[in-house]
Design a protein around this motif. Structure first.
Motif, mmCIF file in Angstrom:
data_model
loop_
_atom_site.group_PDB
_atom_site.id
_atom_site.type_symbol
_atom_site.label_atom_id
_atom_site.label_comp_id
_atom_site.label_asym_id
_atom_site.label_seq_id
_atom_site.Cartn_x
_atom_site.Cartn_y
_atom_site.Cartn_z
ATOM 1 N N THR A 146 1.179 -1.433 0.188
ATOM 2 C CA THR A 146 0.472 0.060 0.086
ATOM 3 C C THR A 146 0.824 1.469 0.254
ATOM 4 O O THR A 146 0.162 2.487 0.159
ATOM 5 N N GLN A 147 2.063 0.772 0.100
ATOM 6 C CA GLN A 147 3.293 2.406 0.376
ATOM 7 C C GLN A 147 3.125 2.667 -1.374
ATOM 8 O O GLN A 147 2.544 3.812 -1.601
ATOM 9 N N LEU A 148 2.434 2.204 -1.762
ATOM 10 C CA LEU A 148 2.313 3.033 -3.880
ATOM 11 C C LEU A 148 0.592 3.726 -3.636
ATOM 12 O O LEU A 148 1.202 4.389 -4.703
ATOM 13 N N ALA A 149 -0.283 3.026 -3.232
ATOM 14 C CA ALA A 149 -1.111 4.287 -3.020
ATOM 15 C C ALA A 149 -1.369 6.071 -2.246
ATOM 16 O O ALA A 149 -1.198 6.839 -2.528
ATOM 17 N N PHE A 150 -0.362 4.679 -1.454
ATOM 18 C CA PHE A 150 -0.191 6.338 0.043
ATOM 19 C C PHE A 150 1.182 7.264 -1.139
ATOM 20 O O PHE A 150 0.489 8.153 -0.723
ATOM 21 N N SER A 151 1.853 6.679 -1.533
ATOM 22 C CA SER A 151 2.818 7.387 -2.161
ATOM 23 C C SER A 151 2.351 8.315 -3.553
ATOM 24 O O SER A 151 2.942 9.638 -3.527
ATOM 25 N N ALA A 152 1.175 7.552 -4.328
ATOM 26 C CA ALA A 152 1.024 8.343 -5.194
ATOM 27 C C ALA A 152 0.152 9.130 -4.605
ATOM 28 O O ALA A 152 0.592 10.860 -5.106
ATOM 29 N N THR A 153 -0.811 9.526 -3.346
ATOM 30 C CA THR A 153 -1.356 10.633 -2.660
ATOM 31 C C THR A 153 -0.313 11.354 -1.913
ATOM 32 O O THR A 153 -0.840 12.789 -2.724
ATOM 33 N N PHE A 154 0.748 11.095 -1.567
ATOM 34 C CA PHE A 154 1.295 12.463 -0.782
ATOM 35 C C PHE A 154 2.074 12.606 -2.279
ATOM 36 O O PHE A 154 2.269 14.112 -2.178
ATOM 37 N N SER A 155 2.268 12.392 -2.980
ATOM 38 C CA SER A 155 3.322 13.152 -3.962
ATOM 39 C C SER A 155 2.541 13.990 -4.778
ATOM 40 O O SER A 155 3.460 14.921 -5.393
ATOM 41 N N PHE A 156 1.311 13.275 -5.027
ATOM 42 C CA PHE A 156 -0.015 14.684 -6.105
ATOM 43 C C PHE A 156 0.465 16.089 -5.365
ATOM 44 O O PHE A 156 0.644 16.269 -5.980
ATOM 45 N N PHE A 157 0.238 15.820 -3.559
ATOM 46 C CA PHE A 157 0.053 17.081 -3.054
ATOM 47 C C PHE A 157 0.999 17.652 -2.931
ATOM 48 O O PHE A 157 1.319 18.791 -2.728
ATOM 49 N N LEU A 158 2.509 16.968 -2.685
ATOM 50 C CA LEU A 158 3.798 17.755 -1.645
ATOM 51 C C LEU A 158 4.390 17.754 -2.882
ATOM 52 O O LEU A 158 5.094 18.673 -2.731
ATOM 53 N N ILE A 300 15.687 9.375 -4.016
ATOM 54 C CA ILE A 300 14.763 10.177 -3.701
ATOM 55 C C ILE A 300 15.377 11.553 -4.387
ATOM 56 O O ILE A 300 15.071 11.875 -4.996
ATOM 57 N N SER A 301 16.884 11.071 -3.618
ATOM 58 C CA SER A 301 17.692 12.526 -4.230
ATOM 59 C C SER A 301 17.368 12.770 -5.319
ATOM 60 O O SER A 301 17.866 13.700 -6.695
ATOM 61 N N GLU A 302 18.045 10.909 -6.700
ATOM 62 C CA GLU A 302 18.516 11.528 -7.697
ATOM 63 C C GLU A 302 17.239 11.125 -9.168
ATOM 64 O O GLU A 302 16.949 12.000 -10.085
ATOM 65 N N VAL A 303 15.745 10.545 -8.288
ATOM 66 C CA VAL A 303 14.899 10.651 -9.459
ATOM 67 C C VAL A 303 13.867 10.859 -8.470
ATOM 68 O O VAL A 303 13.441 12.403 -8.783
ATOM 69 N N SER A 304 12.773 10.610 -7.483
ATOM 70 C CA SER A 304 11.937 10.831 -6.748
ATOM 71 C C SER A 304 12.152 10.300 -6.105
ATOM 72 O O SER A 304 12.274 9.127 -5.985
ATOM 73 N N SER A 305 10.925 10.091 -4.978
ATOM 74 C CA SER A 305 10.198 9.883 -3.645
ATOM 75 C C SER A 305 9.022 8.561 -4.696
ATOM 76 O O SER A 305 9.359 7.292 -3.906
ATOM 77 N N LEU A 306 8.526 8.946 -4.944
ATOM 78 C CA LEU A 306 7.588 7.486 -5.827
ATOM 79 C C LEU A 306 8.869 6.920 -6.310
ATOM 80 O O LEU A 306 7.878 5.880 -6.448
ATOM 81 N N PHE A 307 9.618 7.034 -7.436
ATOM 82 C CA PHE A 307 10.528 6.000 -8.078
ATOM 83 C C PHE A 307 11.079 5.176 -7.091
ATOM 84 O O PHE A 307 11.287 4.083 -6.517
ATOM 85 N N SER A 308 11.562 5.497 -5.960
ATOM 86 C CA SER A 308 12.583 5.125 -4.673
ATOM 87 C C SER A 308 11.587 4.255 -3.828
ATOM 88 O O SER A 308 11.133 2.890 -3.906
ATOM 89 N N ILE A 309 9.466 4.572 -3.638
ATOM 90 C CA ILE A 309 9.080 3.587 -3.651
ATOM 91 C C ILE A 309 8.536 2.143 -4.616
ATOM 92 O O ILE A 309 8.064 1.547 -4.003
#
Length: 377
Positions: A146-158, A300-309
């Motif tokens: 479920t990290q993917l779902a949460f990550s999509a939500t947080f990445s969308f807003f933040l 996270i620093s090289e690509v994105s938090s979403l990619f890391s998840i």
């Protein structure tokens, strides 16, 4: 004679400029993705191995949630040699007239970030410890999807991440997968007979940890972009070292405040493979988690938090089946369906990244063609 030599030198310099300019972006891209590849390896191997060792700790007689929380961040001293080396390297490579104070944030801001991330990490590790204690590893790993779902939500807003139909499809599938696991809780147990209440606690603690973990990723990416404003390995090490130090310190406070420290001697004696095995298990957990965290922060620093998840969930199709072999977890029809739904959701997410990459290449080639057309005109 002098003028001809000057012309040769000029031509030589011109040729060097012409030959170096096309190679420079390629070399830069190559070095970047080489770093990304190493970060991916660190994250995948570290996360999968540390999760198994954490479960092994509980399987062999360990019972302390705070010790399990502590070792997930206690390995930070192994980073000290790397910190000294890269800080010295940064000082040597900086330009003499370069004023780094204009680009570096204030120390008070940095330490505030480290403290906040350290406390978030402590909470996250504690919730994961409850999950590992009360859930089979296969169920634990699938809930972590479920990290993917949460990550999509947080990445969308933040982080201004787009929420496409494929990503939405992934969220729905992963939610269905977790729901199936929740309704199947009665038929599973870990070591001994775990009451239904504790199984539910493990389920919701793991779910909360997944949400916190995703939020942490998005906030770290935001801090790298808005506050730290550098993507060097030195900045990654700083983030990892000080955050882990805060998390380990908070875990020690929790260990003594909860009274679990009183049972550690008995726990060590009753550990199935003896004291040495007990110490070595905890030691390797702490070291391997640090390797995993370096990979996580690097991505996270090289690509994105979403990619890391997304990369972190690559262990999803592997770990449940390894858990069946190593820990003899049960496999039933509901769990297989849940696994298939989770894998389907994961592949949907990966396909979205593939489409984004293709669109980026098309846009880049179009811009190059337009610029060439303008030059010819």
């Amino acid at each position: 004679m002098d003028s001809s030599e000057d012309c040769k030198v000029l031509n030589k310099n011109t040729n060097m400029t012409v030959t170096e300019q096309p190679l420079h972006p390629w070399l830069k891209k190559y070095r970047r993705w080489l770093r990304v590849s190493f970060y991916i390896i660190f994250l995948l191997i570290g996360q999968c191995t540390a999760t198994f060792l954490g479960r092994l700790y509980f399987e062999k007689g360990g019972n302390s949630k705070w010790i399990s929380t502590f070792v997930q961040s206690a390995g930070f001293p192994i980073l000290i040699p790397l910190l000294f080396y890269f800080q010295k390297h940064v000082k040597l490579t900086n330009m003499p007239n370069h004023d780094s104070s204009k680009t570096k944030p204030k120390r008070s801001i940095l330490f505030s970030l480290y403290i906040a991330f350290g406390l978030i990490l402590t909470w996250n590790d504690l919730m994961y410890s409850y999950g590992l204690l009360y859930l089979p590893l296969s169920t634990f790993v699938l809930i972590c999807a479920t990290q993917l779902a949460f990550s999509a939500t947080f990445s969308f807003f933040l982080n201004s991440q787009r929420l496409t139909p494929l990503i939405f499809n992934s969220i729905v599938l992963l939610t269905m997968s977790v729901s199936l696991l929740a309704t199947n809780a009665d038929s599973e147990h870990t070591k001994g007979i775990i009451p239904k209440e504790k199984h539910i606690i493990g389920f919701f603690c793991t779910l909360a940890a997944s949400a916190t973990f995703s939020l942490h990723h998005s906030l770290v990416q935001l801090s790298f972009e808005k506050v730290i404003k550098t993507e060097t390995f030195s900045s990654i090490l700083d983030m990892q070292f000080y955050t882990s130090f805060i998390a380990a310190s908070a875990s020690i406070v929790g260990l003594f405040a909860s009274g679990e420290w009183k049972t550690l001697d008995r726990e060590m004696k009753e550990f199935e493979n003896g004291r040495v095995s007990y110490i070595m298990t905890l030691l390797w957990i702490s070291v391997i988690w640090q390797i995993s965290y370096i990979g996580m922060l690097g991505l996270i620093s090289e690509v994105s938090s979403l990619f890391s998840i997304v990369i972190g969930t690559l262990e999803l199709p592997i770990s449940p089946f390894l858990a069946v072999i190593v820990f003899h977890d049960k496999v039933n029809g509901v769990k297989i369906i849940a696994l298939l739904l989770a894998v389907w959701g994961f592949l949907s997410y990966i396909y979205q990244h593939y489409l984004d990459d293709q669109n980026a290449k098309k846009n880049k080639s179009y811009v190059l063609e337009v610029s060439k057309g303008e030059v010819e005109i």
